[in-house]
Design a protein around this motif. Structure first.
Motif, PDB file in Angstrom:
ATOM      1  N   THR A 176       0.834  -1.203   0.000  1.00 26.32           N
ATOM      2  CA  THR A 176       0.000   0.000   0.000  1.00 26.32           C
ATOM      3  C   THR A 176       0.867   1.250   0.000  1.00 26.32           C
ATOM      4  O   THR A 176       1.883   1.313   0.700  1.00 26.32           O
ATOM      5  N   SER A 177       0.453   2.236  -0.791  1.00 24.57           N
ATOM      6  CA  SER A 177       1.117   3.538  -0.802  1.00 24.57           C
ATOM      7  C   SER A 177       0.070   4.632  -0.675  1.00 24.57           C
ATOM      8  O   SER A 177      -1.066   4.481  -1.126  1.00 24.57           O
ATOM      9  N   VAL A 206       1.549   0.735   5.389  1.00 21.25           N
ATOM     10  CA  VAL A 206       1.879   1.609   4.262  1.00 21.25           C
ATOM     11  C   VAL A 206       3.361   1.482   3.943  1.00 21.25           C
ATOM     12  O   VAL A 206       4.218   1.684   4.804  1.00 21.25           O
ATOM     13  N   ASN A 285      -7.870   0.662   3.660  1.00 20.48           N
ATOM     14  CA  ASN A 285      -6.881  -0.335   3.270  1.00 20.48           C
ATOM     15  C   ASN A 285      -7.300  -1.741   3.693  1.00 20.48           C
ATOM     16  O   ASN A 285      -7.188  -2.701   2.916  1.00 20.48           O
TER      17      ASN A 285
END
Length: 630
Positions: A176-177, A206, A285
């Protein structure tokens, strides 16, 4: 959350994974927080004291004797209906560290708002801490409903810490970004990045935070950003590039993540000027990690000036009428979250989600391409509609949200209205059989209203948007940089586009600006007749010479058009606009507008086909690489 809890959650590679009762890993999908990220936000957005007293902190609460506290609140509810509809989850577990004595009830609502108790447990641990885990099924919420927790004490206090909802973790979690794009809002951007960095739990899953700086006043010059950059280390990626608007800034994040290859990833957009609730990252997320198939997961928007108000529960666009932000039936819209009856019990579907905060899975980019280089406005709408046309839904997730500037406090008569109109036409041309005749008729009415209201810059903006839409897709090849600069320069020729201090209006004494309220609107059946009369009177000059003062809420075309000189409050409430009758402007703009709208009636099918043919090229990685100078 203390160090022990942080250790229990693990590292970024196993984001918020905890051990379940049978030793199987679990995923934290929602933290139960009891206070907001800023003093501007009421703790009642997270939980409510129904009786007695409670001391609330961000991650815990101490409930006094003979008290009741519940989380049937905006951030305190678990959106069970959405989890049942879109994910593989059939059971969630409420977990918390508790000390003291009291009863804990897990309460469900249904799509009608009716409540039922799903589970209840009593704790009595004196001063010792106890790890609580209460499972509850999520299999009867399809049309709506949520879960919340109610804590009740009698003769003892009850302390609750590190409360959360967990589910059985998937075999593998997606990289995840987060991407933030900014343009000359350096302080705002630094605050947003700092808010995320100050909540390490939210950033556990992240891998990178991309800051795409497109401005001349760069965020890297701010001391707060420099501190945060040192804390985040390699996790922070700072990129500078020419100003390509929100479309180009956010797309840069997609471009960078896609360029890495590897496993499918989540990319979370975050506006630079929001009051960030880092918990939104956790909720979007985790939800995206559990969906049956990839979907765009959107956060809701709360108003920054009125932090308890929800912008909209879910929205669509009326493409033919170029109307964005149309709330779907049963969705809350511009309502206070404090009132129980205004919680979102009915599950609703969204056509798209605004990019104030929104998660896009990389598989969608791989199949439908990158966003269009529209600069900004309608880029999020177009991408949402294109994704759904290719089988990817948008889910606006209740309880995941950030605070963004109130739209109602932004004046419509601004340069960005050009992009709203032009990009709305492009989006409609791509996704429906756009009726050019009907649209030309609608825009002609708008043009007349602007002219009789002495909004000549607004009339010019409409005409320019139509002309540039008709110019075809080659107009998008520079990513909107030329259009953004030219529309600002050209609008400056019209005096009413400038905002003045209310105590320093050129040529007008303060005593002459007497507030003149509007009368009732014309009946629907009489609107065009009234408009025609106003056009004639403005043309002849047979109107009240003024000057008069008119509030922002009273600045309707049928009222302002009664005068030849009106001082109108700007929607921002920071100043006023001076509208003065100018027959030469009106004549020139009417002629040019009629010419453009005649073309729109005739050329729309051909122009629409040209945009559709250009989409593969415009949304390609190669096109964005060219714009980024790669």
């Amino acid at each position: 959350m203390d160090g022990t809890a942080l250790d229990r959650l693990g590292s970024a590679s196993d984001v918020s994974a905890v051990a379940g009762g049978d030793g199987e890993p679990e995923l934290t999908v929602q933290r139960l927080l009891f206070d907001g990220p800023s003093p501007l936000v009421s703790a009642d957005m997270y939980s409510s004291v129904g009786k007695g007293n409670a001391e609330r902190t961000r991650t815990g609460v101490r409930i006094a004797k003979r008290s009741v506290l519940h989380t049937n609140s905006y951030f305190g509810r678990f959106p069970a209906s959405y989890w049942q509809r879109w994910t593989t989850v059939t059971e969630v577990v409420f977990r918390a560290t508790v000390a003291g004595a009291g009863r804990i009830d897990l309460v469900a609502t249904d799509y009608k708002g009716h409540e039922r108790t799903m589970a209840s447990t009593t704790v009595d641990s004196a001063n010792a801490s106890t790890q609580l885990a209460v499972p509850v099924a999520t299999t009867q919420f399809l049309d709506g409903g949520a879960l919340y927790v109610r804590f009740t004490t009698t003769s003892s206090e009850l302390s609750v810490q590190d409360a959360e909802w967990t589910v059985a973790a998937p075999e593998k979690l997606r990289p995840t970004s987060v991407v933030i794009c900014t343009f000359n809002r350096a302080d705002d951007c630094a605050n947003t990045v700092a808010a995320m960095a100050d909540d390490p739990i939210a950033l556990l899953g992240v891998d990178n935070v991309y800051v795409v700086d497109q401005g001349t006043d760069q965020v890297q010059t701010r001391e707060k950003f420099q501190r945060v950059a040192a804390e985040l280390g390699d996790k922070l990626v700072y990129i500078t590039q020419p100003n390509l608007g929100g479309a180009g800034g956010f797309t840069r994040g997609l471009y960078e993540v896609q360029g890495k290859g590897g496993d499918p990833a989540n990319v979370i957009f975050m506006d630079d000027d929001v009051l960030c609730e880092p918990e939104a990252i956790v909720r979007m997320n985790s939800f995206a990690n559990m969906t049956v198939e990839p979907a765009i997961i959107g956060a809701q928007m709360l108003y920054l000036l009125h932090p308890d108000r929800v912008h909209v529960g879910a929205e669509v666009a009326n493409l033919q009428k170029l109307e964005a932000g149309v709330h779907v039936k049963n969705a809350i819209s511009d309502k206070s979250a404090f009132k129980r009856k205004r919680q979102q019990d009915v599950r609703v579907d969204a056509g798209y989600n605004g990019w104030w905060s929104c998660l896009i899975p990389s598989e969608i980019v791989g199949q439908v391409g990158y966003p269009l280089p529209l600069f900004f406005q309608w880029d999020d709408i177009e991408y949402g509609y294109r994704s759904r046309a290719n089988g990817f839904a948008t889910v606006t997730l209740p309880g995941a949200a950030v605070w963004h500037a109130d739209f109602a406090w932004k004046d419509w008569d601004e340069w960005h209205r050009y992009f709203n109109l032009r990009n709305g036409m492009i989006t409609a041309a791509l996704h429906i059989e756009l009726d050019g005749r009907a649209l030309a008729k609608q825009l002609f009415t708008d043009l007349l209203r602007y002219l009789v209201s002495m909004q000549y810059g607004m009339a010019y903006t409409l005409i320019k948007a139509v002309e540039d839409f008709l110019a075809g897709p080659d107009h998008l090849l520079d990513g909107g940089m030329d259009a953004a600069g030219s529309i600002r320069r050209e609008r400056a020729a019209y005096g009413e586009t400038k905002r003045h201090n209310a105590n320093d209006v050129p040529g007008v004494r303060p005593a002459d600006m007497f507030i003149t309220p509007a009368g009732p609107p014309p009946k629907k059946s009489m609107e065009f007749a009234v408009l025609a009369k106003r056009v004639l009177n403005q043309w002849r000059g047979t109107v009240n010479p003024g000057p008069v003062a008119i509030s922002a809420d009273d600045a309707h075309w049928w009222h302002v058009s009664l005068f030849s000189h009106a001082i109108v409050t700007d929607r921002s409430q920071e100043g006023v606009r001076v509208r003065k009758r100018n027959k030469a402007h009106a004549s020139e703009l009417l002629k040019r507008g009629v010419t453009a709208l005649k073309r729109l009636r005739i050329e729309t099918p051909t122009v629409a086909a040209s945009y559709r043919a250009a989409v593969p090229k415009l949304t390609s990685r190669e096109n964005w690489a060219r714009l980024y100078g790669q």
